[in-house]
Design a protein around this motif. Sequence first.
Motif, PDB file in Angstrom:
ATOM      1  N   UNK A   1      -5.141   6.890 -11.601  1.00 56.55           N
ATOM      2  CA  UNK A   1      -4.227   6.460 -10.541  1.00 56.55           C
ATOM      3  C   UNK A   1      -4.993   6.269  -9.231  1.00 56.55           C
ATOM      4  N   UNK A   2      -5.926   5.350  -9.269  1.00 56.66           N
ATOM      5  CA  UNK A   2      -6.775   5.010  -8.116  1.00 56.66           C
ATOM      6  C   UNK A   2      -6.900   3.490  -8.090  1.00 56.66           C
ATOM      7  N   UNK A   3      -6.832   2.892  -6.907  1.00 54.19           N
ATOM      8  CA  UNK A   3      -7.024   1.443  -6.823  1.00 54.19           C
ATOM      9  C   UNK A   3      -7.852   1.116  -5.585  1.00 54.19           C
ATOM     10  N   UNK A   4      -8.730   0.129  -5.722  1.00 58.32           N
ATOM     11  CA  UNK A   4      -9.506  -0.362  -4.588  1.00 58.32           C
ATOM     12  C   UNK A   4      -8.755  -1.563  -4.016  1.00 58.32           C
ATOM     13  N   UNK A   5      -8.607  -1.580  -2.691  1.00 56.66           N
ATOM     14  CA  UNK A   5      -7.819  -2.644  -2.055  1.00 56.66           C
ATOM     15  C   UNK A   5      -8.637  -3.294  -0.942  1.00 56.66           C
ATOM     16  N   UNK A   6      -8.606  -4.630  -0.935  1.00 58.36           N
ATOM     17  CA  UNK A   6      -9.392  -5.357   0.054  1.00 58.36           C
ATOM     18  C   UNK A   6      -8.602  -6.551   0.562  1.00 58.36           C
ATOM     19  N   UNK A   7      -8.728  -6.846   1.821  1.00 59.68           N
ATOM     20  CA  UNK A   7      -8.108  -8.048   2.384  1.00 59.68           C
ATOM     21  C   UNK A   7      -9.145  -9.167   2.331  1.00 59.68           C
ATOM     22  N   UNK A   8      -8.755 -10.322   1.789  1.00 60.57           N
ATOM     23  CA  UNK A   8      -9.703 -11.435   1.626  1.00 60.57           C
ATOM     24  C   UNK A   8      -9.209 -12.670   2.374  1.00 60.57           C
ATOM     25  N   UNK A   9     -10.149 -13.516   2.726  1.00 58.01           N
ATOM     26  CA  UNK A   9      -9.814 -14.719   3.500  1.00 58.01           C
ATOM     27  C   UNK A   9      -9.414 -15.869   2.591  1.00 58.01           C
TER      28      UNK A   9
ATOM     29  N   UNK B   1       0.832  -1.200   0.000  1.00 58.38           N
ATOM     30  CA  UNK B   1       0.000   0.000   0.000  1.00 58.38           C
ATOM     31  C   UNK B   1       0.871   1.257   0.000  1.00 58.38           C
ATOM     32  N   UNK B   2       1.927   1.241   0.807  1.00 57.02           N
ATOM     33  CA  UNK B   2       2.828   2.401   0.858  1.00 57.02           C
ATOM     34  C   UNK B   2       3.475   2.636  -0.503  1.00 57.02           C
ATOM     35  N   UNK B   3       3.881   1.568  -1.154  1.00 56.42           N
ATOM     36  CA  UNK B   3       4.525   1.704  -2.468  1.00 56.42           C
ATOM     37  C   UNK B   3       3.558   2.310  -3.476  1.00 56.42           C
ATOM     38  N   UNK B   4       2.298   1.876  -3.439  1.00 63.15           N
ATOM     39  CA  UNK B   4       1.293   2.435  -4.354  1.00 63.15           C
ATOM     40  C   UNK B   4       1.121   3.929  -4.112  1.00 63.15           C
ATOM     41  N   UNK B   5       0.953   4.290  -2.847  1.00 63.48           N
ATOM     42  CA  UNK B   5       0.714   5.705  -2.529  1.00 63.48           C
ATOM     43  C   UNK B   5       1.943   6.539  -2.865  1.00 63.48           C
ATOM     44  N   UNK B   6       3.119   5.988  -2.562  1.00 62.28           N
ATOM     45  CA  UNK B   6       4.353   6.716  -2.883  1.00 62.28           C
ATOM     46  C   UNK B   6       4.508   6.906  -4.390  1.00 62.28           C
ATOM     47  N   UNK B   7       3.934   5.976  -5.165  1.00 58.24           N
ATOM     48  CA  UNK B   7       4.019   6.088  -6.627  1.00 58.24           C
ATOM     49  C   UNK B   7       2.956   7.039  -7.187  1.00 58.24           C
ATOM     50  N   UNK B   8       2.154   7.628  -6.295  1.00 60.97           N
ATOM     51  CA  UNK B   8       1.173   8.606  -6.757  1.00 60.97           C
ATOM     52  C   UNK B   8      -0.222   8.048  -6.935  1.00 60.97           C
ATOM     53  N   UNK B   9      -0.472   6.858  -6.400  1.00 65.43           N
ATOM     54  CA  UNK B   9      -1.787   6.224  -6.563  1.00 65.43           C
ATOM     55  C   UNK B   9      -2.652   6.474  -5.333  1.00 65.43           C
ATOM     56  N   UNK B  10      -3.911   6.805  -5.547  1.00 62.37           N
ATOM     57  CA  UNK B  10      -4.842   6.872  -4.425  1.00 62.37           C
ATOM     58  C   UNK B  10      -5.288   5.450  -4.087  1.00 62.37           C
ATOM     59  N   UNK B  11      -5.200   5.092  -2.819  1.00 64.12           N
ATOM     60  CA  UNK B  11      -5.632   3.761  -2.394  1.00 64.12           C
ATOM     61  C   UNK B  11      -6.945   3.900  -1.634  1.00 64.12           C
ATOM     62  N   UNK B  12      -7.975   3.209  -2.119  1.00 67.02           N
ATOM     63  CA  UNK B  12      -9.262   3.170  -1.425  1.00 67.02           C
ATOM     64  C   UNK B  12      -9.388   1.781  -0.797  1.00 67.02           C
ATOM     65  N   UNK B  13      -9.362   1.710   0.530  1.00 64.28           N
ATOM     66  CA  UNK B  13      -9.269   0.403   1.165  1.00 64.28           C
ATOM     67  C   UNK B  13     -10.357   0.105   2.168  1.00 64.28           C
ATOM     68  N   UNK B  14     -10.460  -1.179   2.524  1.00 61.73           N
ATOM     69  CA  UNK B  14     -11.378  -1.572   3.588  1.00 61.73           C
ATOM     70  C   UNK B  14     -10.722  -1.210   4.934  1.00 61.73           C
ATOM     71  N   UNK B  15     -11.334  -1.588   6.030  1.00 55.95           N
ATOM     72  CA  UNK B  15     -10.834  -1.132   7.342  1.00 55.95           C
ATOM     73  C   UNK B  15      -9.430  -1.629   7.638  1.00 55.95           C
ATOM     74  N   UNK B  16      -9.160  -2.881   7.283  1.00 56.12           N
ATOM     75  CA  UNK B  16      -7.819  -3.427   7.525  1.00 56.12           C
ATOM     76  C   UNK B  16      -6.784  -2.650   6.731  1.00 56.12           C
ATOM     77  N   UNK B  17      -7.144  -2.309   5.502  1.00 53.83           N
ATOM     78  CA  UNK B  17      -6.213  -1.572   4.647  1.00 53.83           C
ATOM     79  C   UNK B  17      -6.007  -0.157   5.203  1.00 53.83           C
ATOM     80  N   UNK B  18      -7.104   0.443   5.664  1.00 59.73           N
ATOM     81  CA  UNK B  18      -6.993   1.784   6.252  1.00 59.73           C
ATOM     82  C   UNK B  18      -6.062   1.781   7.464  1.00 59.73           C
TER      83      UNK B  18
END
Lengths: 430, 430
Positions: A329-337, A291-308
């Motif tokens: 430069x936007x990505x949705x990120x989710x943690x899955x089981x 997530x840090x690498x994405x944001x550092x590369x200029x991407x907005x990360x939209x995440x679930x609570x774990x990602x936040x």
Amino acid sequence: MAAEVHELTRDDDIATVMAGLGRRARAAAHGLATAPAEQKNAALAAMAAALRARTAEILEANAGDVQAAQAKGTAAAFLDRLRLDPARIEAMAKGIEDIAALADPVGAVIAEWDRPNGLHIERVRTPLGVIGVIFESRPNVTADAGALCLKAGNAVILRPGSESFHSARAIQACLAEGLGAAGLPADAIQIVPTTDRAAVGEMLKGLDGNVDVIVPRGGRSLVSRVQTEARVPVFAHLEGICHVYVHAPADLEMAIAVVINAKMRRTGICGAAETLLIDRALAGTHLKPIVAALIDAGCQVRGDETVQAADARVVPAKPEDFGKEFLDAIIAVRVVDGLDAAIAHIAAHSSGHTEAIITDDQAAADAFFARVDSAILLHNASTQFADGGEFGMGAEIGIATGRMHARGPVGVEQLTSFKYRVRGTGQTRP
Amino acid sequence: MAAEVHELTRDDDIATVMAGLGRRARAAAHGLATAPAEQKNAALAAMAAALRARTAEILEANAGDVQAAQAKGTAAAFLDRLRLDPARIEAMAKGIEDIAALADPVGAVIAEWDRPNGLHIERVRTPLGVIGVIFESRPNVTADAGALCLKAGNAVILRPGSESFHSARAIQACLAEGLGAAGLPADAIQIVPTTDRAAVGEMLKGLDGNVDVIVPRGGRSLVSRVQTEARVPVFAHLEGICHVYVHAPADLEMAIAVVINAKMRRTGICGAAETLLIDRALAGTHLKPIVAALIDAGCQVRGDETVQAADARVVPAKPEDFGKEFLDAIIAVRVVDGLDAAIAHIAAHSSGHTEAIITDDQAAADAFFARVDSAILLHNASTQFADGGEFGMGAEIGIATGRMHARGPVGVEQLTSFKYRVRGTGQTRP
């Protein structure tokens, strides 16, 4: 909306004009079907030469299109797609030469076998027939689509957008010159002489059986209209909602590199990743650095609570962010089981275009390959490889997410049909 | 017209019922897509066993259908197609076992290659999805189509004709039993619970995207309606107007044997020859004995003036006899001025199904193969080989003359789509 362009007189009826285009395309297709590879390649070489020789003419036509678009206040991104320069025209010419260098698909034996009664059966490639290509702002589609269709022995009817009409017309004149120089019918590559939308409607109805397939090249609204209204088969994808799933165990460096490339190399193409799924088993190790690498590369990360929780810069994801084609430069990120949850998420949200799994677990990759039903699946590689050139097919006319005939990149082979040749020595059927 | 059969109540809306069939078929197709070959084959074996075990039930249902058809004064040929007996039921069971014995197409790697960047790309077969099969009098289509679709991992919606409804229902019950015995979803092989023609209309509209392809099995009017009205792809042929062309030099004995077989082995099938073209160079040597052999075999010969002069028993041909599908012991015969004239005649009159050339001239045969645009072309062999079984494909669901996806015999492989599997080691796109 651009002003309509007509090369028709007031008395011309669009349905009649289009029917004539269809008939001429069919007649040209009959001639092309048996044209030797050398003749088609000579035409392609002459097309490239004509594009180079008539660069000034093409630029002049394009300047008119650009000026008209600017006067309407068209967006900068649109103008960039529309604008030609000498380098872009040279790239078109080079692209046509690359297509000429491809193996001729027509006549290639796809399969052959012998029967116990001595019959020898071959399945051989034939042209598909007449292709209708409906596109928008990019004038280079004229050259790419015209050359690809010709290589596969097909006639093509090109319908450019209003904004690119004069540019496309100037390019098509070069293609027609190349056809003529090689003794091939000029009707093999025709352009619709009006930008009246009624002409598109006629193409979608199939011009009395004289259009075999439609390929739309452009934005979502064009593709959607074509898919909804067409009475003939369509090679297309509506959206590229591509997923990357990182499954444990996974090499962190590789995961970061592939995710960044899949999302950020070019954000506006259909193979760009739009959603990142991360295995909960990696939430403590991989989530934060990716997530840090994405944001550092200029991407907005939209995440679930774990990602936040992993990075304060993460924006809360709304439910509709999953399954959205950002093309930005936007990505949705989710943690899955785990794998099952990732596959279920993809089944629910994917557009069937391209999905990737990043993992060191070969069995998980195999299961992902077997169970995910998208045109292109990748293991430990970027979704941005979803491209005919990257697949080694040479040029492509688009990427298809349908299941009939063509799926994935549509190159010269996908623009062919086939027939059977059966050789005997007098066999009769008992 | 047979009376309509409904398993619906008065309150059921046909569009709603059909939409439900579509949804259940799609859900079943998702389950089937990853079913192992062993599980599908176990289901097929159980289907065959159920058909044998429930022969009495099927015959009883069939007797009802036959009685109703007889009461309406249905033609004998129709009744023959409709009527089942223990041998025909055994043939169905055996046919299903033969399909089980075929290689599983799903997961087969059709092509694979490496890219310079180390990516390994495979194109692998996947199921097509949901197949709609619309048929008429032959109840055995239920078993053949159900088994073929299952083998390829597809769900199928079967719509039998009014006359064969109860027979088809009894057979489908055996197929559902087989699916259940192997733990596969019973919805994988559904039957439309009404013979109201509105149900066909719904299928042709595609059931909200839940039918991927329609296969009509029956006479010209059924196929024509399906081809005209379908909003989804159709695998079919409208007619089999098959030509045999005898080109000089040609072995006379072989020519006679192949022509007689092509026309007379079975006159009612789509691969039966309907027109014979004879090279003028053979008019003095081959014409008379070939025509005499046809007439002696019980065939009516309708010929042009040269043909009439060869045998007094020849009937004058009318222009419309060329391009006519007689499906009977009748053949149109014409003398043509060599290969070009034969190819031009075929281009003008063929239905694109199957054509044969008989000659000792290999170059002429090659030119015939290259220039005639039909699904199946034969050299020195009978047109009656136009059949999936004779091609070694195992069973077929029909023969297609379209150019998209399937062409020629439609067997299990033609009932599949494909996807790409790409294996990397962390590749990113430059």
